[in-house]
Design an enzyme around this catalytic site. Structure first.
Site, PDB file in Angstrom:
ATOM      1  N   GLU A   1      51.647  20.604  51.439  1.00  0.00           N
ATOM      2  CA  GLU A   1      50.395  20.543  50.690  1.00  0.00           C
ATOM      3  C   GLU A   1      49.017  19.772  51.567  1.00  0.00           C
ATOM      4  O   GLU A   1      48.028  20.096  51.311  1.00  0.00           O
ATOM      5  CB  GLU A   1      50.349  19.708  49.369  1.00  0.00           C
ATOM      6  CG  GLU A   1      50.928  20.736  48.181  1.00  0.00           C
ATOM      7  CD  GLU A   1      50.083  21.815  47.845  1.00  0.00           C
ATOM      8  OE1 GLU A   1      48.655  21.668  47.785  1.00  0.00           O
ATOM      9  OE2 GLU A   1      50.365  22.977  47.582  1.00  0.00           O
TER      10      GLU A   1
ATOM     11  N   ASP B   1      50.906  29.289  41.259  1.00  0.00           N
ATOM     12  CA  ASP B   1      52.065  28.378  41.835  1.00  0.00           C
ATOM     13  C   ASP B   1      51.416  26.818  41.502  1.00  0.00           C
ATOM     14  O   ASP B   1      50.209  26.957  41.245  1.00  0.00           O
ATOM     15  CB  ASP B   1      51.921  28.584  43.361  1.00  0.00           C
ATOM     16  CG  ASP B   1      53.064  27.570  43.955  1.00  0.00           C
ATOM     17  OD1 ASP B   1      54.010  27.325  43.289  1.00  0.00           O
ATOM     18  OD2 ASP B   1      52.912  26.947  45.033  1.00  0.00           O
ATOM     19  N   SER B   2      52.197  25.938  41.993  1.00  0.00           N
ATOM     20  CA  SER B   2      51.510  24.649  41.876  1.00  0.00           C
ATOM     21  C   SER B   2      50.529  24.308  42.776  1.00  0.00           C
ATOM     22  O   SER B   2      49.642  23.409  42.618  1.00  0.00           O
ATOM     23  CB  SER B   2      52.720  23.610  41.779  1.00  0.00           C
ATOM     24  OG  SER B   2      53.306  23.792  43.217  1.00  0.00           O
TER      25      SER B   2
ATOM     26  N   CYS C   1      56.306  30.793  41.711  1.00  0.00           N
ATOM     27  CA  CYS C   1      56.763  29.439  41.805  1.00  0.00           C
ATOM     28  C   CYS C   1      57.994  29.416  41.154  1.00  0.00           C
ATOM     29  O   CYS C   1      58.306  29.768  40.078  1.00  0.00           O
ATOM     30  CB  CYS C   1      55.723  28.617  41.030  1.00  0.00           C
ATOM     31  SG  CYS C   1      56.312  26.813  40.913  1.00  0.00           S
ATOM     32  N   ASN C   2      59.200  28.956  42.038  1.00  0.00           N
ATOM     33  CA  ASN C   2      60.498  28.788  41.307  1.00  0.00           C
ATOM     34  C   ASN C   2      60.446  27.914  40.263  1.00  0.00           C
ATOM     35  O   ASN C   2      61.279  27.996  39.308  1.00  0.00           O
ATOM     36  CB  ASN C   2      61.430  28.539  42.385  1.00  0.00           C
ATOM     37  CG  ASN C   2      61.831  29.589  43.405  1.00  0.00           C
ATOM     38  OD1 ASN C   2      62.415  30.567  43.397  1.00  0.00           O
ATOM     39  ND2 ASN C   2      60.879  29.797  44.522  1.00  0.00           N
TER      40      ASN C   2
ATOM     41  N   TYR D   1      55.114  20.403  41.068  1.00  0.00           N
ATOM     42  CA  TYR D   1      55.588  20.625  39.697  1.00  0.00           C
ATOM     43  C   TYR D   1      57.163  20.043  39.904  1.00  0.00           C
ATOM     44  O   TYR D   1      57.589  19.927  38.686  1.00  0.00           O
ATOM     45  CB  TYR D   1      55.607  22.165  39.612  1.00  0.00           C
ATOM     46  CG  TYR D   1      54.450  22.663  38.770  1.00  0.00           C
ATOM     47  CD1 TYR D   1      52.982  21.931  38.552  1.00  0.00           C
ATOM     48  CD2 TYR D   1      54.338  24.067  38.696  1.00  0.00           C
ATOM     49  CE1 TYR D   1      52.201  22.378  38.257  1.00  0.00           C
ATOM     50  CE2 TYR D   1      53.267  24.431  38.071  1.00  0.00           C
ATOM     51  CZ  TYR D   1      52.072  23.822  37.780  1.00  0.00           C
ATOM     52  OH  TYR D   1      51.053  24.308  37.260  1.00  0.00           O
ATOM     53  N   GLY D   2      57.776  20.222  40.858  1.00  0.00           N
ATOM     54  CA  GLY D   2      59.149  19.856  40.959  1.00  0.00           C
ATOM     55  C   GLY D   2      59.485  18.533  40.359  1.00  0.00           C
ATOM     56  O   GLY D   2      60.799  18.725  39.683  1.00  0.00           O
TER      57      GLY D   2
ATOM     58  N   THR E   1      58.435  28.671  46.816  1.00  0.00           N
ATOM     59  CA  THR E   1      57.494  29.033  47.621  1.00  0.00           C
ATOM     60  C   THR E   1      56.847  28.428  48.742  1.00  0.00           C
ATOM     61  O   THR E   1      56.023  28.739  49.390  1.00  0.00           O
ATOM     62  CB  THR E   1      56.691  29.902  46.821  1.00  0.00           C
ATOM     63  OG1 THR E   1      55.967  28.930  45.801  1.00  0.00           O
ATOM     64  CG2 THR E   1      57.258  31.043  45.957  1.00  0.00           C
TER      65      THR E   1
HETATM   66  N1  DGL Z   1      56.262  26.222  44.844  1.00  0.00           N
HETATM   67  C1  DGL Z   1      57.291  25.843  44.002  1.00  0.00           C
HETATM   68  C2  DGL Z   1      58.292  26.385  43.812  1.00  0.00           C
HETATM   69  O1  DGL Z   1      58.348  27.424  44.107  1.00  0.00           O
HETATM   70  C3  DGL Z   1      56.854  24.180  43.386  1.00  0.00           C
HETATM   71  C4  DGL Z   1      56.687  23.251  44.286  1.00  0.00           C
HETATM   72  C5  DGL Z   1      56.178  21.969  43.692  1.00  0.00           C
HETATM   73  O2  DGL Z   1      55.219  21.968  43.209  1.00  0.00           O
HETATM   74  O3  DGL Z   1      57.235  21.075  43.355  1.00  0.00           O
HETATM   75  O4  DGL Z   1      59.203  26.037  43.051  1.00  0.00           O
END
Ligand code: DGL
Length: 285
Positions: A162, A20-21, A83-84, A52-53, A195
């Site tokens: 975070e 995940d990020s 991670c989505n 990451y978003g 997540t």
């Molecule tokens: N936990 C990640 C997800 O499920 C991404 C969160 C992020 O880094 O923006 O999308």
């Protein structure tokens, strides 16, 4: 200490690599551990690049490819993209590049929400990368026909989580801004499409109340992972001392502090470092 000795001596046998990020995918890792007690698990949180978003999908895809290669070099025989956003950006490409490796991904659980809604309205909380993706568009098109889907990117929420702010004022405010308009539109389910969000489940529940279902896809992802792991190693596979190792691309001490109340894993936390486009395990940090 233990992580270092593990890293120096062994490549983990038949490990499942999960990434995940940041700390979000640990919510999935917990479910995987419950479903597959005998597996070795290697978790990578890309905290050097979180969130990451808001990043372009192409960049998230590059990170995902490098992380998958890194996890395989550490012994991962299958990969869970916990991670989505990373799933949305890279799942197709990862499966194309590594056809021999079982890869489990995530998508917002719009399907169960849409199947069970009585009000005809559901809410989805996810990051911009997820909402922009073809994967999300196709999920909504296939499963949410005739259902009103209300979306929110919860700006700033991943950063709050975070930094360990699981229950503070700012976190509550971001969630109220996302959820109150959805409630005004009579949603009866809300999908956790990131997540990181299970960490704030109790606030979500306190805002939406007992009549709105909150859907977390992590148990379904763990179930699918267990199925593919069973096919990979066979029924006779044994592992008397299953290891869970957590690797971060940022500050290990900070990670230990942040997740202390959720995960008793601190002896198994180590570092990796981005060097250009690749990751290297860094045992000395
Ligand atoms: N936990 C990640 C997800 O499920 C991404 C969160 C992020 O880094 O923006 O999308």
């Amino acid at each position: 200490m233990m992580a270092n000795s593990l890293r120096n001596k062994t490549i983990l046998d038949n490990a499942i690599g999960v990434f995940d990020s940041g700390i979000g995918g640990l919510s999935v890792l917990t479910e995987i551990r419950k479903s597959i007690p005998r597996a070795n698990l290697i978790y990578f949180g890309d905290q050097a690049h979180v969130p990451y978003g808001p990043r372009p999908l192409e960049q998230v895809q590059q990170f995902s490819i490098a992380i998958s290669k890194f996890l395989m070099a550490q012994g991962a025989k299958m990969i869970v993209v916990a991670c989505n956003a990373a799933s949305a950006a890279s799942l197709k490409e990862l499966r194309r590049l590594f056809p021999q490796v079982p890869i489990v991904g995530m998508e917002p659980a719009v399907k169960p929400a849409a199947e069970q809604t009585l009000s005809g309205a559901v809410g989805v909380l996810a990051t911009p990368a997820t909402f922009q993706s073809e994967l999300y568009a196709s999920v909504v098109e296939r499963f949410a026909n005739g259902v009103n889907v209300f979306q929110s990117t919860c700006p700033g929420l991943v950063n709050e989580i975070e930094s360990g702010n699981f229950a503070g004022e700012k976190t509550r405010k971001i969630l109220e801004e996302a959820l109150l308009p959805m409630l005004a539109n009579k949603i009866d389910s809300v999908v956790l499409g990131c997540t990181h969000y299970p960490y704030v489940l109790s606030i979500v529940k306190s805002i939406v109340g007992p009549d709105v279902r909150v859907i977390n896809p992590a148990p379904a992802v763990a179930k699918q992972t267990a199925k593919l792991f069973g096919q990979l190693v066979g029924a006779s596979y044994t592992n008397p001392v299953p290891v869970t190792e957590i690797i971060t691309s940022a500050d290990k001490q900070k990670l230990i502090e942040t997740i202390r109340e959720f995960f008793p894993f601190e002896n198994h936390i180590s570092n990796a470092k981005w060097v250009g486009p690749s990751l290297i395990a860094n045992v000395t940090q």
